[in-house]
Design a protein around this motif. Structure first.
Motif, short mmCIF file in Angstrom:
data_model
loop_
_atom_site.label_atom_id
_atom_site.label_comp_id
_atom_site.label_asym_id
_atom_site.label_seq_id
_atom_site.Cartn_x
_atom_site.Cartn_y
_atom_site.Cartn_z
N LEU A 248 0.84 -1.19 0.00
CA LEU A 248 0.00 0.00 0.00
C LEU A 248 0.88 1.25 0.00
CD1 LEU A 248 -2.52 -1.06 2.80
CD2 LEU A 248 -2.85 -1.29 0.32
N GLU A 249 0.74 2.05 -1.04
CA GLU A 249 1.43 3.35 -1.09
C GLU A 249 0.34 4.39 -1.03
OE1 GLU A 249 2.33 6.70 -2.04
OE2 GLU A 249 2.82 6.05 -4.08
N ARG A 432 10.10 10.47 11.08
CA ARG A 432 9.33 9.23 10.89
C ARG A 432 8.72 9.25 9.49
NH1 ARG A 432 9.66 4.90 13.43
NH2 ARG A 432 7.41 4.54 13.57
N ALA A 433 9.57 8.97 8.50
CA ALA A 433 9.14 9.00 7.10
C ALA A 433 9.94 7.98 6.31
CB ALA A 433 9.32 10.39 6.51
N GLY A 434 9.31 7.43 5.29
CA GLY A 434 9.97 6.41 4.49
C GLY A 434 11.06 6.95 3.58
N THR A 435 10.96 8.22 3.21
CA THR A 435 11.98 8.88 2.39
C THR A 435 12.31 10.22 3.01
OG1 THR A 435 11.26 7.84 0.32
CG2 THR A 435 12.49 9.89 0.13
N GLY A 451 8.39 4.01 0.06
CA GLY A 451 7.21 3.60 0.79
C GLY A 451 7.06 4.43 2.05
N GLY A 452 6.02 4.16 2.82
CA GLY A 452 5.71 5.04 3.92
C GLY A 452 5.68 4.41 5.29
N ARG A 455 0.19 5.78 8.42
CA ARG A 455 -0.92 5.65 7.47
C ARG A 455 -0.49 5.91 6.03
NH1 ARG A 455 -6.07 4.96 9.26
NH2 ARG A 455 -6.94 5.77 7.29
N SER A 456 0.78 6.10 5.81
CA SER A 456 1.25 6.31 4.45
C SER A 456 1.53 5.01 3.71
CB SER A 456 2.51 7.19 4.43
OG SER A 456 2.17 8.53 4.69
N GLY A 457 1.36 3.88 4.40
CA GLY A 457 1.43 2.65 3.62
C GLY A 457 2.09 1.47 4.29
N GLU A 458 2.24 0.44 3.49
CA GLU A 458 2.78 -0.84 3.91
C GLU A 458 3.59 -1.42 2.76
OE1 GLU A 458 3.53 -4.36 6.04
OE2 GLU A 458 2.65 -2.46 6.75
#
Length: 491
Positions: A248-249, A432-435, A451-452, A455-458
């Motif tokens: 999930l993105e 706390r961020a994927g990028t 990715g996140g 709630r930004s993803g899985e």
């Protein structure tokens, strides 16, 4: 006017319900094509075709040959990139400079994963069990459902599809009902590249009628989705009932953090790129601009000057900076959030409503909008707008910047602007961020995972990590000699 059918099992198929729907050009407001309106029957046919390919020719094909087909597909994409980019602009209203660059660049994903296809390796495990040989192997999942959004249809499909095919899966794609044409045009390349029928299938239509049946189909083994967090949650819940993996993105409300020691001009351009590029219709939009107090006023003044010069108009023109909002419902949503920000007490220092001018035809333009006096607990700072609307929030020091940046339900991306390498490393660790981008923004590559958090993803797309999202690991145990041990106890 062109009519598009579903692409199922290597053939163009009329919708089972005999219905099509119109797709509009966001810039002109004109209907330019008809798209097949898919139903559960169309989905079932597509999944059956994908399953047959997985259990047949594609499933038995060796990884090296699969990789070569992906490389061949990359070559065809490079040839067709200008045409595909123009179709996307006609469908979603984003700039030709942006969409053309995306359709050219997406070839690199297929080339990269084509090279990885025959490098998926298990391992021999040195166990504590004498006389037993143990090894692992990575195997494809099967039929993967892919549901893609309207903002970057082909690139975001590519982030899923290239890795999934390299891993040996087959795919059924349900593109957004607003931007289906480019995915259908892209489907034509698979037959030319030499892929077996059924490896890649496209069913178009609406979420409730085509997307939902695809997610819950019993022969779908995984869902890869890009879209809103609300829709992603529903997919996650449906997948949980099947005990099925997902990628999930989802949405973002990314902080773009500028410290007093940053290169001012570079940071101003980075802030503009973060929110006004792609008309703000991107999940990684730097929609929260965090400014250190000592530079706040000067930075905002320069930001307003530069953003106020943005040219709005025909997205097909290379001179245009900001195009229309893609859909009518999204246009109204952006305007509603502008109204919410004003009601909350934020100060509008640029834009603040619809835009009309000599180079705009339709009615779906929103002027680049900047709000100051924003608190991080305001809705305009907490909820994803998905439009050219920027919230400016002041901070005092690193501690406060981190607290504000992380005080959000999302965690897709973040930007940091500083000349202090120590600060850059500290911030990248604590955000706390994927990028996390430092002294740049919106940089992506086929080599780097995306990715996140929260709630930004899985899961992750792109890079070596992504291919494992479409594989499952099997452990194999082989006894070197027959055993007569007690059968009632574990070995």
């Amino acid at each position: 006017m062109k009519s598009y059918n579903h692409y199922i099992g290597g053939q163009w198929v009329d919708p089972a319900g005999g219905e099509w729907f119109d797709t509009e050009n966001p810039y002109t407001g004109e209907v330019w094509a008809r798209i097949a309106r898919g139903t559960e029957s169309d989905v079932s046919r597509a999944v059956s075709a994908a399953k047959m390919a997985f259990e047949g020719e594609w499933g038995s094909m060796n990884p090296t040959k699969r990789g070569k087909l992906l490389v061949r597909l990359a070559e065809l994409i490079e040839r067709e990139a200008p045409r595909l980019g123009e179709i996307e602009v006609r469908d979603n209203g984003k700039l030709i400079a942006e969409m053309g660059a995306q359709t050219r660049y997406m070839a690199e994903w297929y080339r990269y994963y084509g090279g990885l296809a025959d490098k998926i390796e298990g391992a021999v495990i040195p166990t504590d069990k004498p006389g037993i040989f143990n090894f692992t192997r990575y195997e494809p999942l099967g039929v993967v459902a892919m549901i893609t959004p309207w903002n970057s249809p082909l690139l975001l499909l590519t982030w899923k599809l290239a890795a999934a095919l390299a891993a040996g899966n087959t795919a059924v794609v349900k593109p957004s009902e607003f931007t289906s044409a480019s995915t259908l045009e892209f489907a034509e390349l698979f037959e030319e590249a030499g892929f077996p029928p059924g490896v890649f299938n496209v069913v178009t239509g609406f979420g409730a009628e085509a997307g939902a049946p695809l997610v819950v189909h019993p022969h779908v083994e995984k869902v890869a989705f890009t879209g809103s967090d609300v829709a992603g949650q529903k997919i996650y819940e449906a997948a949980a009932k099947k005990i099925m993996p997902v990628t999930l993105e989802l949405g973002g409300k990314s902080p773009n953090i500028v410290f007093a020691d940053a290169d001012m001009e570079a940071a101003v351009m980075g802030a503009i790129s973060g929110i006004f590029a792609a008309t703000g219709q991107t999940c990684i939009a730097g929609s929260r601009l965090l400014l250190q107090r000592s530079i706040h006023d000067d930075f905002v003044k320069r930001l307003v000057e530069v953003a106020g010069e943005a040219r709005m108009g025909d997205p097909m023109s290379p001179e245009t900076h900001v195009g229309p909002i893609t859909t009518r419902s999204q246009f109204q949503k952006v305007l509603d959030y502008i109204g919410i920000a004003k009601a909350e007490g934020a100060t509008c220092v640029l834009g603040g409503g619809p835009y009309s001018g000599p180079s705009t035809k339709g009615s779906q333009f929103v002027a680049p909008t900047i709000f100051t006096n924003v608190r991080n607990d305001m809705r305009i700072a907490q909820e994803e707008v998905f439009g050219p609307v920027l919230s400016v929030i002041p901070f005092e020091d690193e501690v406060e910047a981190i607290a504000i940046a992380n005080d959000i339900d999302f965690g897709l991306a973040a930007g940091v602007w500083t000349s202090d390498i120590g600060r850059a490393l500290r911030m990248s660790e604590r955000l706390r961020a994927g990028t996390v981008w430092v002294n740049t923004y919106r940089a992506v590559s086929f080599t780097s995972p995306f990715g996140g958090y929260k709630r930004s993803g899985e899961g992750r797309e792109s890079g070596k990590e992504a291919i494992k999202e479409f594989l499952q690991v099997k452990s194999v145990w082989i006894a070197q000699e027959a055993s007569t041990q007690n059968p009632f106890i574990i070995r």
